[in-house]
Scaffold this motif. Structure first.
Motif, short mmCIF file in Angstrom:
data_model
loop_
_atom_site.label_atom_id
_atom_site.label_comp_id
_atom_site.label_asym_id
_atom_site.label_seq_id
_atom_site.Cartn_x
_atom_site.Cartn_y
_atom_site.Cartn_z
N ALA A 205 43.20 48.44 26.24
CA ALA A 205 42.26 48.39 27.37
C ALA A 205 41.86 46.95 27.66
N HIS A 206 41.62 46.18 26.61
CA HIS A 206 41.25 44.77 26.77
C HIS A 206 42.39 43.99 27.43
N LEU A 207 43.62 44.23 26.99
CA LEU A 207 44.77 43.53 27.57
C LEU A 207 44.99 43.94 29.03
N ARG A 208 44.80 45.21 29.34
CA ARG A 208 44.93 45.66 30.73
C ARG A 208 43.90 44.98 31.62
N LEU A 209 42.70 44.83 31.12
CA LEU A 209 41.64 44.14 31.86
C LEU A 209 42.02 42.68 32.10
N GLN A 210 42.55 42.04 31.07
CA GLN A 210 43.00 40.65 31.22
C GLN A 210 44.12 40.55 32.25
N LEU A 211 45.08 41.49 32.22
CA LEU A 211 46.18 41.48 33.18
C LEU A 211 45.66 41.69 34.61
N GLU A 212 44.71 42.57 34.75
CA GLU A 212 44.14 42.82 36.08
C GLU A 212 43.45 41.57 36.60
N ARG A 213 42.71 40.90 35.73
CA ARG A 213 42.05 39.65 36.14
C ARG A 213 43.09 38.58 36.50
N ARG A 214 44.16 38.51 35.71
CA ARG A 214 45.22 37.54 35.99
C ARG A 214 45.87 37.82 37.33
N ASP A 215 46.16 39.11 37.58
CA ASP A 215 46.78 39.49 38.86
C ASP A 215 45.87 39.16 40.04
N MET A 216 44.57 39.40 39.86
CA MET A 216 43.63 39.06 40.93
C MET A 216 43.61 37.55 41.17
N ARG A 217 43.65 36.77 40.10
CA ARG A 217 43.66 35.30 40.23
C ARG A 217 44.94 34.84 40.91
N ILE A 218 46.07 35.46 40.57
CA ILE A 218 47.35 35.11 41.21
C ILE A 218 47.28 35.41 42.71
N ARG A 219 46.75 36.58 43.08
CA ARG A 219 46.61 36.92 44.50
C ARG A 219 45.71 35.92 45.22
N ASP A 220 44.61 35.54 44.56
CA ASP A 220 43.71 34.55 45.17
C ASP A 220 44.42 33.21 45.37
N LEU A 221 45.19 32.79 44.36
CA LEU A 221 45.91 31.52 44.46
C LEU A 221 47.00 31.59 45.54
N GLU A 222 47.71 32.72 45.62
CA GLU A 222 48.73 32.87 46.65
C GLU A 222 48.10 32.82 48.04
N ARG A 223 46.93 33.43 48.19
CA ARG A 223 46.22 33.40 49.46
C ARG A 223 45.84 31.95 49.82
N GLU A 224 45.34 31.21 48.83
CA GLU A 224 44.97 29.81 49.07
C GLU A 224 46.18 28.97 49.46
N VAL A 225 47.30 29.21 48.77
CA VAL A 225 48.54 28.47 49.09
C VAL A 225 48.96 28.78 50.51
N ALA A 226 48.91 30.06 50.90
CA ALA A 226 49.30 30.45 52.25
C ALA A 226 48.38 29.79 53.27
N GLU A 227 47.09 29.76 52.99
CA GLU A 227 46.15 29.11 53.91
C GLU A 227 46.42 27.62 54.00
N LEU A 228 46.73 26.97 52.88
CA LEU A 228 47.04 25.54 52.89
C LEU A 228 48.32 25.26 53.68
N ARG A 229 49.31 26.13 53.53
CA ARG A 229 50.56 25.93 54.28
C ARG A 229 50.30 26.06 55.78
N GLU A 230 49.50 27.07 56.13
CA GLU A 230 49.18 27.26 57.54
C GLU A 230 48.42 26.05 58.06
N ALA A 231 47.48 25.57 57.25
CA ALA A 231 46.70 24.41 57.68
C ALA A 231 47.60 23.18 57.81
N ARG A 232 48.53 23.02 56.91
CA ARG A 232 49.43 21.88 56.95
C ARG A 232 50.49 22.04 58.03
N LYS A 233 50.94 23.25 58.27
CA LYS A 233 52.00 23.52 59.24
C LYS A 233 51.56 23.18 60.67
N GLY A 234 50.38 23.57 61.00
CA GLY A 234 49.89 23.35 62.36
C GLY A 234 49.97 21.89 62.80
#
Length: 179
Positions: free
Chosen positions: A137-166
């Motif tokens: 259960a502890h490891l699943r919680l850590q994986l879920e937090r990691r996945d959420m952090r990855i999604r947040d980072l991917e969103r930030e990267v996409a926003e930065l690319r859009e900002a840079r692309k324009g």
């Protein structure tokens, strides 16, 4: 439900001319308990068995199985027992019979150490399983937090690319036409 060889039948025989209520009062139990012993096939608890055997001069083996000799006490002995209100001393013969009964029961049970070992191993396995479930259960919680952090980072990267692309696309188009 009483049979000729039942505990209930032997209790009824010991009760003799006493009413079920008198018998119950003698033993310190309810009349309903006596009914249950005599007609429903219920077996008295150990303390009640001992009291019956002590007051009426019979062995537990006889009361439970019908084998072994029975010493039928007189009404006077039963009256003495009721006045005592507790178990009378056990005779040497009854002690020997009880000891023989215990030894025979131990022999019937055999060595229970393998069962105890298995129970101990089962307990340890269950504790280990609980620990593993908690860790899982502890490891699943850590994986879920990691996945959420990855999604947040991917969103930030996409926003930065859009900002840079324009601006860079506009600048690249202007620079390409000038050159």
């Amino acid at each position: 439900m009483r049979t000729k060889n039942s505990v209930g039948e032997r209790i009824r025989k010991l009760r003799g001319m006493n009413t079920q209520t008198e018998f119950a009062n003698l033993l310190g139990i309810t009349q309903r308990a006596v009914v249950n012993y005599e007609t429903q096939g219920r077996i008295p608890r150990g303390s009640i068995l001992k009291k019956i055997c002590s007051c009426f001069g019979v062995s537990e083996k006889w009361l439970l199985t019908g084998s072994d000799e029975v010493n039928n006490p007189t009404q006077q002995e039963a009256a003495v027992c009721s006045k005592m209100g507790d178990m009378s001393p056990i005779s040497k013969q009854e002690k020997r019979q009880l000891a023989d009964f215990i030894v025979s029961e131990k022999n019937n049970l055999g060595d229970t150490s393998p069962i105890l070992d298995l129970q101990q191993k089962l307990l340890e396995a269950l504790q280990e399983q609980n620990n593993l479930l908690r860790e899982n259960a502890h490891l699943r919680l850590q994986l879920e937090r990691r996945d959420m952090r990855i999604r947040d980072l991917e969103r930030e990267v996409a926003e930065l690319r859009e900002a840079r692309k324009g601006p860079s696309a506009y600048g690249a188009g202007v620079a390409g036409s000038a050159g």
